[in-house]
Scaffold this motif. Structure first.
Motif, PDB file in Angstrom:
ATOM      1  N   ALA A 135       0.814  -1.222   0.000  1.00 46.82           N
ATOM      2  CA  ALA A 135       0.000   0.000   0.000  1.00 46.82           C
ATOM      3  C   ALA A 135       0.840   1.262   0.000  1.00 46.82           C
ATOM      4  N   GLY A 136       2.153   1.113   0.129  1.00 46.58           N
ATOM      5  CA  GLY A 136       3.013   2.281   0.088  1.00 46.58           C
ATOM      6  C   GLY A 136       3.311   2.895   1.441  1.00 46.58           C
ATOM      7  N   HIS A 137       2.893   2.255   2.523  1.00 48.86           N
ATOM      8  CA  HIS A 137       3.181   2.787   3.856  1.00 48.86           C
ATOM      9  C   HIS A 137       4.626   2.522   4.261  1.00 48.86           C
ATOM     10  N   HIS A 138       5.193   1.413   3.799  1.00 50.61           N
ATOM     11  CA  HIS A 138       6.565   1.049   4.122  1.00 50.61           C
ATOM     12  C   HIS A 138       7.387   0.973   2.842  1.00 50.61           C
ATOM     13  N   ASP A 139       8.690   1.165   2.993  1.00 47.76           N
ATOM     14  CA  ASP A 139       9.616   0.999   1.870  1.00 47.76           C
ATOM     15  C   ASP A 139      10.237  -0.393   1.860  1.00 47.76           C
ATOM     16  N   VAL A 140      10.401  -0.971   3.043  1.00 45.96           N
ATOM     17  CA  VAL A 140      11.046  -2.271   3.199  1.00 45.96           C
ATOM     18  C   VAL A 140      10.253  -3.075   4.219  1.00 45.96           C
ATOM     19  N   TYR A 270      14.232 -15.830   6.397  1.00 45.33           N
ATOM     20  CA  TYR A 270      13.756 -14.450   6.387  1.00 45.33           C
ATOM     21  C   TYR A 270      13.998 -13.848   5.008  1.00 45.33           C
ATOM     22  N   PHE A 271      13.061 -12.997   4.596  1.00 48.17           N
ATOM     23  CA  PHE A 271      13.169 -12.290   3.326  1.00 48.17           C
ATOM     24  C   PHE A 271      13.129 -10.783   3.588  1.00 48.17           C
ATOM     25  N   VAL A 272      13.853 -10.044   2.751  1.00 50.22           N
ATOM     26  CA  VAL A 272      13.727  -8.593   2.743  1.00 50.22           C
ATOM     27  C   VAL A 272      12.987  -8.238   1.457  1.00 50.22           C
ATOM     28  N   SER A 273      11.846  -7.566   1.614  1.00 55.04           N
ATOM     29  CA  SER A 273      10.959  -7.295   0.474  1.00 55.04           C
ATOM     30  C   SER A 273      10.817  -5.790   0.244  1.00 55.04           C
ATOM     31  N   VAL A 274      10.735  -5.426  -1.026  1.00 54.89           N
ATOM     32  CA  VAL A 274      10.506  -4.040  -1.430  1.00 54.89           C
ATOM     33  C   VAL A 274       9.493  -4.042  -2.572  1.00 54.89           C
ATOM     34  N   ARG A 286      20.615   1.319  -0.187  1.00 57.57           N
ATOM     35  CA  ARG A 286      21.604   1.283   0.890  1.00 57.57           C
ATOM     36  C   ARG A 286      21.142   0.368   2.021  1.00 57.57           C
ATOM     37  N   VAL A 287      19.867   0.479   2.393  1.00 56.55           N
ATOM     38  CA  VAL A 287      19.329  -0.367   3.463  1.00 56.55           C
ATOM     39  C   VAL A 287      19.346  -1.828   3.036  1.00 56.55           C
ATOM     40  N   HIS A 288      18.906  -2.102   1.816  1.00 53.10           N
ATOM     41  CA  HIS A 288      18.873  -3.470   1.302  1.00 53.10           C
ATOM     42  C   HIS A 288      20.270  -4.079   1.299  1.00 53.10           C
ATOM     43  N   GLU A 289      21.229  -3.361   0.765  1.00 56.37           N
ATOM     44  CA  GLU A 289      22.599  -3.876   0.680  1.00 56.37           C
ATOM     45  C   GLU A 289      23.207  -4.088   2.059  1.00 56.37           C
TER      46      GLU A 289
END
Length: 298
Positions: A135-140, A270-274, A286-289
């Motif tokens: 919904a666009g509330h979070h970036d990650v 665990y997954f990191v999703s964007v 930068r956060v993802h890396e």
């Protein structure tokens, strides 16, 4: 095609409701409805099916969303940006489960904060985190659920080892880990269970992976924080399945003990999703890396 109409369309697609999309966009519901009708006239096909509660995208609507959403997200970030974005120091909104976020994610991101990155953290359940991301509330968003929505991109981050633990007194009562190896899970029937959720997802996953069965157990204590679960275990309340990173120190100290040591311990990934396309934005990249780099040492 009008970018404002596309923005409204993508917001409705993600929110699943004209009313919710209107709230997110700061528009009236009639205005959102009018914009969607205008876009449908341009496309020449219906984009949503109107339901008693909310809307559901048509195949044409889904196809359009998958094509335009990543590009629209990136474009909106550029047009709303400022000089800080050029250095990758814009605010990142991140969602994740409380314990993992507190003990793993935030320490990993501390160097970026020291360099000027701003973080806004939402401690949220995994479904809630992914919904907020879409919904666009979070970036990650971080969690053990891999998103099914093709508009979200997920990267495997880390495998979390699960351990069945209790206070040493309980280990003695059941006859030690060998008793569980020999007689199976029935020797644990009288040990109270502590869980962070009524559905006992960690225990259920452990039973399925180790015993190839489902636990016929009702939790004695439910507390929505794994750190509180560990405190209950240490106090001798009963047993729980906990990640090694959380209970490893207590195991080393002897304040808790493993009730079973399977040859292959159960793991949760665990997954990191964007949102698709946003990984190219400097502050999110930068956060993802940083998370991927830090996870290699967990």
């Amino acid at each position: 095609m009008d970018l404002a109409l596309l923005r409204t369309f993508v917001t409705v697609h993600r929110a699943g409701s004209f009313t919710r999309a209107a709230q997110l966009l700061g528009l009236s519901q009639p205005a959102v409805t009018s914009q969607i009708r205008s876009l449908e006239r341009q496309v020449g096909r219906p984009l949503f099916l109107r339901l008693p509660r909310g809307v559901s995208p048509t195949p044409v609507g889904n196809d359009l969303a998958h094509k335009v959403a990543p590009h629209l997200d990136a474009l909106m970030e550029i047009t709303q940006g400022d000089l800080a974005e050029e250095s990758g120091n814009r605010t990142v909104h991140l969602a994740g489960p409380p314990t993992f976020t507190s003990l793993r994610v935030l320490p990993a991101l501390a160097p970026l904060v020291a360099e000027g990155l701003q973080l806004r953290i939402a401690l949220a359940g995994e479904d809630e985190g992914l919904a907020g991301l879409a919904a666009g509330h979070h970036d990650v968003s971080l969690g053990t659920l891999r998103p099914r929505d093709r508009l979200l991109a997920a990267t495997p981050l880390w495998d979390e080892e699960q351990i069945l633990v209790a206070a040493p007194v309980w280990q003695e009562r059941i006859g030690g880990p060998q008793a569980v190896h020999t007689h199976g899970p029935r020797v644990l029937d009288d040990v109270p269970v502590i869980s962070y959720d009524e559905g006992m997802p960690l225990l259920d996953h452990y039973w399925s992976a180790v015993f190839d069965s489902s636990p016929a157990i009702v939790p004695a204590v439910v507390v929505p924080d794994l750190r509180a679960v560990l405190e209950c275990v240490t106090a001798g309340v009963g047993m729980a399945v906990l990640p090694r990173y959380l209970c490893g120190e207590a195991l080393a100290e002897g304040s808790v003990a493993a009730l079973l040591e399977p040859p292959v311990p159960p793991l949760r990934t665990y997954f990191v999703s964007v949102r698709a396309g946003t990984i190219a934005l400097p502050h999110i990249a930068r956060v993802h890396e940083q998370l991927v780099r830090a996870a290699a040492g967990w």
